[in-house]
Design a protein around this motif. Structure first.
Motif, PDB file in Angstrom:
ATOM      1  N   GLY B 301       5.349  -3.141  -0.246  1.00 12.24           N
ATOM      2  CA  GLY B 301       4.098  -2.911  -0.959  1.00 12.24           C
ATOM      3  C   GLY B 301       2.911  -3.339  -0.112  1.00 12.24           C
ATOM      4  N   ILE B 302       3.072  -4.455   0.591  1.00 11.92           N
ATOM      5  CA  ILE B 302       1.984  -4.957   1.435  1.00 11.92           C
ATOM      6  C   ILE B 302       1.684  -3.977   2.566  1.00 11.92           C
ATOM      7  CG2 ILE B 302       1.425  -6.763   3.128  1.00 11.92           C
ATOM      8  CD1 ILE B 302       2.818  -8.731   1.209  1.00 11.92           C
ATOM      9  N   LEU B 303       2.744  -3.387   3.098  1.00  6.97           N
ATOM     10  CA  LEU B 303       2.556  -2.390   4.153  1.00  6.97           C
ATOM     11  C   LEU B 303       1.636  -1.269   3.655  1.00  6.97           C
ATOM     12  CD1 LEU B 303       3.537  -1.297   6.960  1.00  6.97           C
ATOM     13  CD2 LEU B 303       5.303  -0.086   5.707  1.00  6.97           C
ATOM     14  N   LEU B 304       1.964  -0.751   2.460  1.00  6.31           N
ATOM     15  CA  LEU B 304       1.154   0.344   1.915  1.00  6.31           C
ATOM     16  C   LEU B 304      -0.250  -0.133   1.554  1.00  6.31           C
ATOM     17  CD1 LEU B 304       3.848   2.027  -0.347  1.00  6.31           C
ATOM     18  CD2 LEU B 304       3.008   2.780   1.880  1.00  6.31           C
ATOM     19  N   ALA B 305      -0.328  -1.321   0.944  1.00  8.33           N
ATOM     20  CA  ALA B 305      -1.637  -1.836   0.542  1.00  8.33           C
ATOM     21  C   ALA B 305      -2.524  -2.053   1.765  1.00  8.33           C
ATOM     22  CB  ALA B 305      -1.468  -3.149  -0.225  1.00  8.33           C
ATOM     23  N   GLY B 306      -1.927  -2.550   2.850  1.00  2.96           N
ATOM     24  CA  GLY B 306      -2.691  -2.771   4.074  1.00  2.96           C
ATOM     25  C   GLY B 306      -3.253  -1.470   4.615  1.00  2.96           C
ATOM     26  N   LEU B 307      -2.409  -0.425   4.581  1.00  4.53           N
ATOM     27  CA  LEU B 307      -2.872   0.871   5.084  1.00  4.53           C
ATOM     28  C   LEU B 307      -3.978   1.440   4.190  1.00  4.53           C
ATOM     29  CD1 LEU B 307       0.561   2.351   6.159  1.00  4.53           C
ATOM     30  CD2 LEU B 307      -1.357   1.815   7.675  1.00  4.53           C
ATOM     31  N   LEU B 308      -3.829   1.253   2.878  1.00  2.51           N
ATOM     32  CA  LEU B 308      -4.844   1.761   1.961  1.00  2.51           C
ATOM     33  C   LEU B 308      -6.183   1.048   2.189  1.00  2.51           C
ATOM     34  CD1 LEU B 308      -5.559   3.545  -0.471  1.00  2.51           C
ATOM     35  CD2 LEU B 308      -4.930   1.640  -1.947  1.00  2.51           C
ATOM     36  N   MET B 309      -6.099  -0.262   2.355  1.00  3.63           N
ATOM     37  CA  MET B 309      -7.305  -1.052   2.608  1.00  3.63           C
ATOM     38  C   MET B 309      -7.986  -0.555   3.889  1.00  3.63           C
ATOM     39  SD  MET B 309      -8.293  -3.304   0.569  1.00  3.63           S
ATOM     40  CE  MET B 309      -9.689  -4.356   0.754  1.00  3.63           C
ATOM     41  N   ALA B 310      -7.157  -0.360   4.931  1.00  8.41           N
ATOM     42  CA  ALA B 310      -7.698   0.107   6.207  1.00  8.41           C
ATOM     43  C   ALA B 310      -8.368   1.464   6.043  1.00  8.41           C
ATOM     44  CB  ALA B 310      -6.580   0.179   7.246  1.00  8.41           C
ATOM     45  N   LEU B 311      -7.754   2.310   5.211  1.00  9.08           N
ATOM     46  CA  LEU B 311      -8.322   3.646   4.985  1.00  9.08           C
ATOM     47  C   LEU B 311      -9.722   3.546   4.369  1.00  9.08           C
ATOM     48  CD1 LEU B 311      -7.782   6.744   4.998  1.00  9.08           C
ATOM     49  CD2 LEU B 311      -6.989   6.495   2.647  1.00  9.08           C
ATOM     50  N   THR B 312      -9.871   2.640   3.403  1.00  9.37           N
ATOM     51  CA  THR B 312     -11.195   2.542   2.777  1.00  9.37           C
ATOM     52  C   THR B 312     -12.220   1.984   3.760  1.00  9.37           C
ATOM     53  OG1 THR B 312     -10.790   0.336   1.879  1.00  9.37           O
ATOM     54  CG2 THR B 312     -10.248   2.200   0.475  1.00  9.37           C
ATOM     55  N   TYR B 313     -11.793   1.111   4.650  1.00 10.36           N
ATOM     56  CA  TYR B 313     -12.733   0.599   5.658  1.00 10.36           C
ATOM     57  C   TYR B 313     -13.207   1.720   6.571  1.00 10.36           C
ATOM     58  CZ  TYR B 313     -12.285  -4.437   4.891  1.00 10.36           C
ATOM     59  OH  TYR B 313     -12.354  -5.695   4.364  1.00 10.36           O
ATOM     60  N   ILE B 314     -12.222   2.452   7.099  1.00 10.41           N
ATOM     61  CA  ILE B 314     -12.565   3.458   8.105  1.00 10.41           C
ATOM     62  C   ILE B 314     -13.273   4.645   7.473  1.00 10.41           C
ATOM     63  CG2 ILE B 314     -11.538   5.096   9.715  1.00 10.41           C
ATOM     64  CD1 ILE B 314      -9.572   2.873  10.430  1.00 10.41           C
ATOM     65  N   GLY B 315     -12.739   5.095   6.328  1.00 12.12           N
ATOM     66  CA  GLY B 315     -13.406   6.181   5.626  1.00 12.12           C
ATOM     67  C   GLY B 315     -14.799   5.766   5.180  1.00 12.12           C
ATOM     68  N   GLY B 316     -14.918   4.521   4.769  1.00 13.08           N
ATOM     69  CA  GLY B 316     -16.210   4.007   4.339  1.00 13.08           C
ATOM     70  C   GLY B 316     -17.221   4.026   5.465  1.00 13.08           C
ATOM     71  N   GLU B 317     -16.774   3.622   6.645  1.00 11.07           N
ATOM     72  CA  GLU B 317     -17.662   3.673   7.811  1.00 11.07           C
ATOM     73  C   GLU B 317     -18.131   5.088   8.074  1.00 11.07           C
ATOM     74  OE1 GLU B 317     -15.701   0.086  10.398  1.00 11.07           O
ATOM     75  OE2 GLU B 317     -15.488   2.127  11.114  1.00 11.07           O
ATOM     76  N   MET B 318     -17.197   6.038   7.937  1.00 10.84           N
ATOM     77  CA  MET B 318     -17.577   7.426   8.208  1.00 10.84           C
ATOM     78  C   MET B 318     -18.602   7.901   7.196  1.00 10.84           C
ATOM     79  SD  MET B 318     -14.179   9.304   9.490  1.00 10.84           S
ATOM     80  CE  MET B 318     -15.184  10.695   9.876  1.00 10.84           C
ATOM     81  N   ALA B 319     -18.348   7.539   5.922  1.00  9.40           N
ATOM     82  CA  ALA B 319     -19.295   7.951   4.880  1.00  9.40           C
ATOM     83  C   ALA B 319     -20.660   7.333   5.159  1.00  9.40           C
ATOM     84  CB  ALA B 319     -18.786   7.506   3.515  1.00  9.40           C
ATOM     85  N   SER B 320     -20.629   6.147   5.695  1.00 14.88           N
ATOM     86  CA  SER B 320     -21.869   5.440   5.964  1.00 14.88           C
ATOM     87  C   SER B 320     -22.667   6.110   7.083  1.00 14.88           C
ATOM     88  CB  SER B 320     -21.524   4.003   6.312  1.00 14.88           C
ATOM     89  OG  SER B 320     -22.660   3.240   6.414  1.00 14.88           O
ATOM     90  N   THR B 321     -22.003   6.394   8.210  1.00 18.85           N
ATOM     91  CA  THR B 321     -22.740   7.033   9.306  1.00 18.85           C
ATOM     92  C   THR B 321     -23.065   8.491   9.020  1.00 18.85           C
ATOM     93  OG1 THR B 321     -20.601   6.870  10.362  1.00 18.85           O
ATOM     94  CG2 THR B 321     -22.439   5.964  11.564  1.00 18.85           C
ATOM     95  N   ASN B 322     -22.088   9.225   8.483  1.00 17.34           N
ATOM     96  CA  ASN B 322     -22.305  10.658   8.359  1.00 17.34           C
ATOM     97  C   ASN B 322     -23.162  11.036   7.162  1.00 17.34           C
ATOM     98  OD1 ASN B 322     -20.688  10.744  10.526  1.00 17.34           O
ATOM     99  ND2 ASN B 322     -18.881  11.539   9.484  1.00 17.34           N
ATOM    100  N   LEU B 323     -23.024  10.276   6.074  1.00 16.17           N
ATOM    101  CA  LEU B 323     -23.751  10.649   4.863  1.00 16.17           C
ATOM    102  C   LEU B 323     -24.884   9.682   4.549  1.00 16.17           C
ATOM    103  CD1 LEU B 323     -20.634  11.417   2.653  1.00 16.17           C
ATOM    104  CD2 LEU B 323     -21.889  12.977   4.121  1.00 16.17           C
ATOM    105  N   GLY B 324     -25.005   8.626   5.330  1.00 17.51           N
ATOM    106  CA  GLY B 324     -26.080   7.682   5.091  1.00 17.51           C
ATOM    107  C   GLY B 324     -25.901   6.836   3.847  1.00 17.51           C
TER     108      GLY B 324
END
Lengths: 310, 360, 360
Positions: B301-324
């Protein structure tokens, strides 16, 4: 009178001010934990209080409404925690941490258009001639009202826990929710109220930062004060007066180390800088080994969720 | 009136379905927030959840998911053992910092020697650094009964000051023109932790994270220590009758968590981060606590949770730069996701019933 | 084989981007990475003002993007890569800690221009560095401080013991001493860039030590707010103007004005004249601005400070001009000699007359 270039009167007066936010937040969290709930989201609730209090004070021009707003802001966020942990039985540790994350983000969104504004000033309580007493006047009678509120809050929590039926019920719920439930107490309702109280106090502490201590709104203004408040509850081994002691000790060492630097003491700065944390640990070790019971004082049901079978 | 009725055993269906339900609910609530902020909600959601995995630059970002998730998983697995046994180490951030400092110090001490043994020794030093930092609360707990929450948390702040000292004093790059920060390990191959396969984002830290997940799984399922940990958490008295020494367990669990956090710090400082700086730590130690609970303290479960957390970080960064989108909105969004994940968990263990009578 | 394949994919990705950028030639994309939130009202806020100035200057011809609160290290490298991939033509990295990440990413994207603030590494032809001579502004503040203090004690709140901060302390002290030989300086290290409550406490500690002029090299307005509580204590705006505290305690300010540089560099990218540079600009170039000196300062002091600023701006005077000795009494600069930029950039010593040590 001076010690090593530091005036103890001024030092005590400063530490009383510096300790207010952590003391308010810690006494709130103490009540929460006494009811058997561990809410690690103090930092999030504090910063919500800081921003909501600031916005309320700027919009209305009244510091009093600002502080009420701050308390309300903290309580609103606490409501989310209460709903998740008490009704949906979510894990308290994780929910608390999520609360901090959410609070930091939301506060920044709310505060965006308030960056750089200044809140209405909160004056000191007018004690008249008392304020001019030598030494005592400076230490006791020249503060803003929240300094006294924070001390009164500690006294009130102590009195309620010790002498009233409400306090008894609260402790019963925290020690054994099963037994409390069997006795007919509404475990969930009591816990929700305790959580809201904790949120309001944390919010008040946050509002103190943005309205008096700093005073302005900037992102991340609490800078970890919520975590210190959590640590102080543990340090106090869940006893109200020790919250006051812990907050004054921590605030005092923080102020003292900066004063020592300013006075040119020949102690390396880094050691001064880490001293508040090390001394807090040291005092706790002495307290817990001396009586041997301090750490065992934790409410027995702390952190456990309660679900009534019927 | 809605009431909850405890299931005799956790529902397998709901334990699989709740994360999906939670993500879906977060998309709705988060989309609403994005709309209020004046952004296109569909585009924002797609940028956060879809683009890092399947978008135009997914070939790069998928690897970055591993980079981001690696330390979270390593630390969270270690913490989960203690959490299961009722041992509250919330100072992994400090152990992570000390691991990085110890490991980096060993490497920098022998600069610029080239030897195959240097890196393994550094990894051990990193583990040692984290272990020592975790042993302080552990020993204070077993000796003086001092609360480990307070001590481990306070030691985070102490570690941060030590880190500032390392960056400005004893590990400072002698060729760095007086600026704070150590040498960069990318120019010191024997002590560096580069990508193992170019472009994959996989470095030794990721390998260690996967190995740790497997090891922890085996430990908990098959080993007597795993049984003792689970028993202590569920029934402390029964554990004592079964001969489990609580003190030994505290030392073991804290030690494992500290060592894992320490190596996570070492892998990070020699790899993705590259050097010791004043602000080297970015809160992995605290985020890992959330990851541990999201993963239900279970290694997989931690493996999946870690990946999900990482996804929100990276996707969040993209949303931040690309969409302001302001980064604060991303933070709030992450908080919402956690709320929904935690809230939906209730369906795994409870059935929702409609009743007429008001309940307690 | 696998490695080849991935590299090829990466190259393909890059190719796509460059051709994409070529097609959208009419719009130049300028991107910024900030270390803090733009709501910090200090460092990152001022850089963001620069971004807004670029938008104002070029309107439709320019597209901007930014990312707030990017931790230094691994996250910075990813954010920079994402920005480069998504078509940024020029990327400003606005914190010292991004130095190695900037150079690492610049190596992979030779067509993208990188501009790194406050660093010194330009390992690739597409990397420029830029910085501001904050110490020039500090010299002016020091002059005002020396004239205004009645207790002959001025205080300085330092963040971390790094060259930029040490320059500021020295420049302030030298010029305070020049106009007031009896002056002393008291330095408090806060070990943080941003912690308003702690900054306020530090200011308070200084005031209780008899200090009546406070200079700060941390980022919040808290020291000014604290100064306001004691009549007769003055301070200065730092990073941004902090005009809300005028006319007293804020009697002047030192403003980071990145706008002229950003407008110039983005313009250079647009007309194809961008070339690698190392810019260290000061008052003369408008990069360091002295905020309006208020009526709380006597006219002759104001005139003296303005004259100093003018002579620094014109290049007639350098704030570090000999004879100057180091704190230990050893000679540093002979009569009339001027400090070279290399020494300044790595400054790690106090000048003669300052009490206390730089932590090292």
């Amino acid at each position: 009178m001076m010690f090593g270039g530091i005036d103890p009167t001024l030092l005590i007066a400063s530490l009383m001010v510096a300790s207010v936010p952590i003391m308010l937040a810690a006494i709130g969290e103490l009540v929460v934990e006494k009811a058997g709930v561990l809410n690690l989201g103090v930092e999030g609730m504090m910063i919500m209080g800081a921003v909501v209090g600031f916005v309320a004070a700027v919009k209305t021009g009244s510091p009093v409404l600002g502080f009420l707003g701050g308390a309300a802001g903290g309580a609103c966020l606490a409501l989310v925690f209460a709903f998740l942990t008490q009704f949906l039985l979510a894990n308290q540790v994780a929910t608390g941490l999520a609360l901090t994350l959410f609070g930091l983000g939301l506060s920044s969104l709310i505060g965006q258009s308030f960056v750089g504004q200044r809140p209405p000033l909160t004056g000191d309580v007018p004690f008249g001639p008392l304020a001019d007493l030598p030494v005592l006047g400076r230490i006791l009678f020249q503060h803003d009202s929240l300094v006294y509120v924070s001390i009164l809050a500690v006294a009130a929590v102590w009195a309620v826990l010790k002498f009233t039926r409400l306090g008894l019920i609260l402790r019963a719920v925290g020690e054994s929710h099963e037994a409390a439930h069997a006795l007919g107490y509404k475990v969930r309702r009591i816990r929700v109220l305790a959580i809201l109280f904790g949120g309001a106090m944390a919010g008040l502490g946050g509002a103190y930062l943005s309205l008096i201590r700093v005073p302005q709104w900037t992102d991340g203004i609490t800078a970890g004060a919520g975590w210190i408040a959590l640590a102080i509850v543990v340090f106090a081994s869940w006893k109200p007066w020790r919250v006051l002691l812990g907050a004054y000790l921590f605030g005092g060492i923080t102020v003292l180390q900066l004063n020592l630097q300013a006075a040119g003491a020949k102690i390396p700065v880094e050691y001064l800088s880490m001293s508040p944390y090390l001394i807090t640990i040291l005092v706790l070790v002495i307290m817990s080994s001396g009586r041997g019971k301090a750490a065992l004082n934790a409410p027995a049901s702390l952190g456990q969720n309660f679900h009534a079978a019927r | 009136m809605l009431t909850l009725e405890k299931r005799p055993s956790p529902s397998v269906f709901w334990s699989r379905a709740t994360p999906l339900l939670a993500v879906a609910l977060t998309m709705v609530a988060g989309g609403l927030m994005f709309a209020i902020l004046g952004k296109n909600p569909l585009e924002a959601i797609r940028t956060i959840f879809w683009d890092p995995l399947f978008g135009e630059f997914a070939w790069y970002l998928r690897g970055q998911l591993l980079v981001k998730a690696g330390p979270l998983i390593l630390i969270a697995v270690g913490l989960s053992l203690g959490f299961r046994a009722g041992i509250w180490n919330i100072g992994a951030e400090g152990q992570y910092i000390m691991g990085a400092i110890f490991g980096a110090a060993v490497g920098l001490a022998v600069f610029p020697t080239e030897n195959r043994l240097i890196y393994p020794v550094m990894v051990l030093a990193g583990a040692l650094g984290g272990w020592i930092w975790a042993m302080i609360p552990a020993i204070l707990k077993t000796r003086f009964n001092t609360n480990e929450i307070l001590v481990s948390l306070m030691l985070v702040y102490v570690a941060q000051t030590v880190l500032a000292m390392a960056a400005t004093r004893f590990l400072r790059n002698p060729e760095g023109a007086g600026f704070p920060g150590s040498r960069n390990f990318s120019s010191f191959p024997a002590a560096a932790n580069p990508e193992l396969i170019a472009g994959s984002g996989l470095h030794w830290g990721g390998v260690a994270a996967l190995a740790t997940v497997v090891a922890a799984y085996v430990l908990l399922q098959r080993h007597i220590l795993g049984f003792h940990i689970k028993l202590s958490g569920q029934a402390p008295r029964a554990a004592r009758y079964a001969g489990v020494s609580p003190n030994r367990l505290v030392v073991l669990c804290m030690g494992i968590a500290g060592a894992l956090a320490g190596v996570a710090g070492l892998f990070e400082v020699t790899g993705p981060a590259g050097q010791i700086t004043i602000d080297f730590n970015v809160g992995y130690g605290f985020t890992a606590i959330i990851v541990a609970f999201l993963g239900r303290l279970n290694p997989l479960g931690i493996l999946l949770a870690g990946l999900l957390m990482a996804l929100t970080y990276i996707g969040g960064e993209m949303a931040s730069t690309n969409l302001g989108l302001p980064s604060a909105a991303i933070q709030a969004f992450q908080g919402m996701l956690l709320f929904f994940l935690l809230a939906c968990d209730v369906l795994t263990n409870f059935r929702i019933r409609f009743t007429k009578r008001e309940s307690a | 084989m696998k490695r080849r394949h991935l590299l090829a994919t990466a190259a393909l990705g890059l190719g796509l981007v460059t051709s994409g950028a070529a097609m959208a030639q009419d719009k130049t994309k300028a991107c910024w990475v900030y270390v803090g939130p733009i709501g910090d009202l200090g460092w990152s806020y001022q850089h963001h003002q620069g971004l807004l100035a670029v938008e104002a200057a070029y309107g439709d011809k320019v597209e901007t993007a930014y990312q707030e609160s990017v931790p230094e290290g691994a996250d910075a490298e990813r954010v920079l890569t994402q920005m480069a991939l998504s078509g940024c033509d020029i990327i400003f990295t606005t914190s010292f800690g991004y130095m190695d990440a900037t150079n690492a990413v610049a190596a992979k994207f030779p067509d993208v221009k990188f501009e790194h603030a406050t660093g010194f590494k330009r390992e690739h032809p597409n990397v420029s560095t830029y910085n501001a001579r904050f110490y020039e502004g500090r010299a002016v503040m020091g002059t005002i401080a020396g004239r205004m203090t009645k207790s002959n004690k001025i205080g300085y709140i330092g963040s971390f013991p790094i060259p930029e901060v040490v320059q500021g302390i020295n420049a302030s002290f030298i010029h305070a001493k020049k106009v007031n030989p009896a002056v002393e300086i008291k330095v408090v290290w806060a070990y943080t860039w941003f912690d308003p409550a702690k900054e306020a406490d530090a200011a308070k500690a200084l005031i209780e030590q008899g200090v009546d002029v406070i200079l700060a090299h941390t980022d919040s307005t808290a020291p000014l707010a604290e100064a306001q509580k004691t009549p007769g204590v003055i301070g200065f705006g730092q990073a941004s103007d902090m005009i809300d505290y005028a006319p007293s305690p804020r009697v002047s300010s030192i403003i980071d004005n990145w706008a002229p540089y950003y407008v110039k560099q983005v313009g250079a990218v647009m007309d194809g004249t961008w070339a690698q540079t190392d810019t260290w600009a000061g008052i003369g170039d408008g990069e360091v601005e002295i905020g309006a000196i208020t009526e709380a300062v006597p006219a002759e002091v104001k005139a003296e400070a303005e004259a100093l600023a003018a002579s620094i701006a014109s290049g007639a005077y350098h704030p570090f001009t000999g004879p100057l000795k180091k704190q230990d009494g050893s000679d540093w600069l002979a009569e009339g000699a001027v400090a070279d930029d290399g020494t300044l950039a790595g400054m790690n010593f106090f000048v003669e007359g300052i009490e206390g040590e730089i932590p090292k």
